[in-house]
Design a protein around this motif. Structure first.
Motif, short mmCIF file in Angstrom:
data_model
loop_
_atom_site.label_atom_id
_atom_site.label_comp_id
_atom_site.label_asym_id
_atom_site.label_seq_id
_atom_site.Cartn_x
_atom_site.Cartn_y
_atom_site.Cartn_z
N ARG A 186 22.67 -17.71 38.19
CA ARG A 186 22.32 -18.07 39.35
C ARG A 186 22.91 -17.81 40.58
NH1 ARG A 186 19.88 -23.39 38.65
NH2 ARG A 186 19.32 -23.28 41.04
N SER A 187 23.79 -16.84 40.45
CA SER A 187 24.70 -16.19 41.50
C SER A 187 24.09 -15.11 41.80
CB SER A 187 26.34 -15.76 41.19
OG SER A 187 26.95 -15.06 42.04
N VAL A 188 23.98 -14.63 43.17
CA VAL A 188 23.48 -13.43 43.61
C VAL A 188 24.49 -12.53 44.03
CG1 VAL A 188 21.50 -14.69 44.93
CG2 VAL A 188 23.60 -14.50 46.08
N GLY A 189 25.68 -12.74 43.46
CA GLY A 189 26.78 -11.82 43.62
C GLY A 189 26.75 -10.14 43.34
N GLN A 190 26.09 -10.10 42.24
CA GLN A 190 25.53 -8.86 41.69
C GLN A 190 24.22 -8.27 41.82
OE1 GLN A 190 27.33 -8.10 37.81
NE2 GLN A 190 29.27 -9.25 38.13
#
Length: 400
Positions: A186-190
């Motif tokens: 769910r993270s957009v960090g990558q």
């Protein structure tokens, strides 16, 4: 044994603290084993007032969002804003709700009233805009840094436009999705946009460094200091979000390490300003390697205090606070064979003890680690005692 410990005990005041140290440190850290106890906040406030009046300290920094704390600093230095609003908007982690923090801000504003700028007290947060369960969007830090540079450096040197940053950042909600803690997907960090933002942030910070002479000449000290904080925060947040999206066993160790390294960078920058009192959890300020277990996964990382101590040496000093009881949270009288139990046997309600002398006295006893029935309280690790400069002991933390 109690008599031997008593010989190393003094009342908690600035004179007793300074007597433990070879010289006045640039960063004097006062740790706490739990957050939000008014007895500890009141003691911190009292010690800070004495350090201001007797030792020339001008800054206090706490374990709160470095970006949000700008609101508090503006208020205490200039009176900008309303105290209620400042307490709501200027603190992270809910710290603004505590009476001790409100009293600190009120006293600092009153102290500064009518004083020239060099004599005014300053407030700072040294945590990143994050918690282990999530992090803010990097928008404020990135756009703040870009705006600062755009106003002072020729546009041909900027690595991107403000419009490019806005497009790559997108909406803030995906950055702050609480579900990403348990589900890295769910993270957009990558995401590709986040990876590009990391490169742009690196270039913006490189430009800040390369243009240092010009920027210092065309900025006030506060503007320069704030721009550097924007740079540290932007790169740190993007790194944190990158590891938030990671699915390997390294994920949590990286998140814990990145947070403390961001804290350390902020504290080292504050040390350039002059002597400061640092208030945070013992675990962030200790000189030793930190550890915890997440399920079956053992985790280790270097605390902010360990990083700073390695960099500053004797110019960093740390006092850990130990507590006897927190009865309203089920933490009762400590067992006599623990560090807290040995200190609890003395009659004083609160005092400071030379940690190295204490370690020598209790070394042969091999004190047992205290076990807390409440997750919000971290007892003292006997193995760490000799690595502190002093231990502040508070017998009982009464309900707020």
């Amino acid at each position: 044994m109690t008599a031997a410990i008593k010989d190393a005990v003094q009342a908690v005041d600035a004179a007793a603290v300074m007597a433990l140290l070879a010289a006045r440190p640039r960063l004097l850290a006062l740790g706490e084993p739990t957050h939000g106890e008014e007895a500890l906040l009141g003691l911190r406030n009292e010690l800070f007032r004495q350090l201001v009046e007797r030792e020339g300290y001008r800054t206090i920094t706490i374990e709160s969002d470095c970006m949000m704390s700008l609101v508090v600093d503006d208020y205490v230095t200039s009176g900008a804003g309303d105290l209620d609003e400042v307490m709501e908007r200027g603190f992270s982690h809910g710290w603004g709700a505590f009476a001790g923090n409100r009293e600190l801000v009120r006293w600092m504003r009153a102290h500064n009233d009518g004083r020239p700028a060099p004599e005014r007290l300053r407030f700072a947060g040294f945590d990143g805009p994050l918690e282990i369960t999530g992090a803010a969007s990097p928008r404020q830090a990135l756009t703040g840094l870009h705006g600062y540079l755009a106003a002072r450096v020729g546009g041909g040197l900027l690595p991107c436009t403000a419009e490019t940053l806005d497009r790559l950042l997108g909406a803030d909600e995906p950055w702050t999705d609480p579900a990403a803690m348990m589900d890295p997907s769910r993270s957009v960090g990558q995401a590709p946009e986040a990876r590009e933002l990391r490169l742009l942030a690196d270039d913006l910070v490189a430009l800040l460094d390369a243009q240092t002479p010009h920027l210092i000449a065309t900025s006030s000290p506060d503007e320069w200091e704030r721009a550097r904080m924007y740079g540290r925060t932007a790169t740190g947040l993007l790194r944190y979000h990158f590891w938030f999206a990671d699915t390997s066993p390294r994920r949590m160790a990286w998140l814990l390490g990145v947070r403390d390294s961001m804290m350390a960078a902020n504290l080292l920058a504050l040390a350039e300003r002059g002597p400061a009192l640092v208030s945070a959890h013992n675990g962030h300020l200790q000189r030793d390697r930190s550890s915890m277990r997440l399920g079956d996964l053992p985790l280790e990382w270097w605390s902010a205090g360990a990083i700073i101590s390695a960099r500053l040496g004797a110019e960093y000093a740390v006092l850990a606070t130990a507590l006897g009881t927190i009865r309203h949270h089920g933490v009762q009288t400590p067992p006599p064979d623990t560090v807290e139990g040995l200190l609890y046997a003395l009659p004083e309600d609160r005092y400071v003890v030379d940690a190295r002398r204490l370690a020598a006295v209790v070394g042969d006893l091999a004190p047992a680690p205290r076990v807390s029935p409440w997750y919000g309280y971290s007892p003292m690790d006997p193995a760490h005692v000799a690595r502190y400069d002093g231990i502040v002991f508070v017998r009982d933390a009464a309900p707020s």
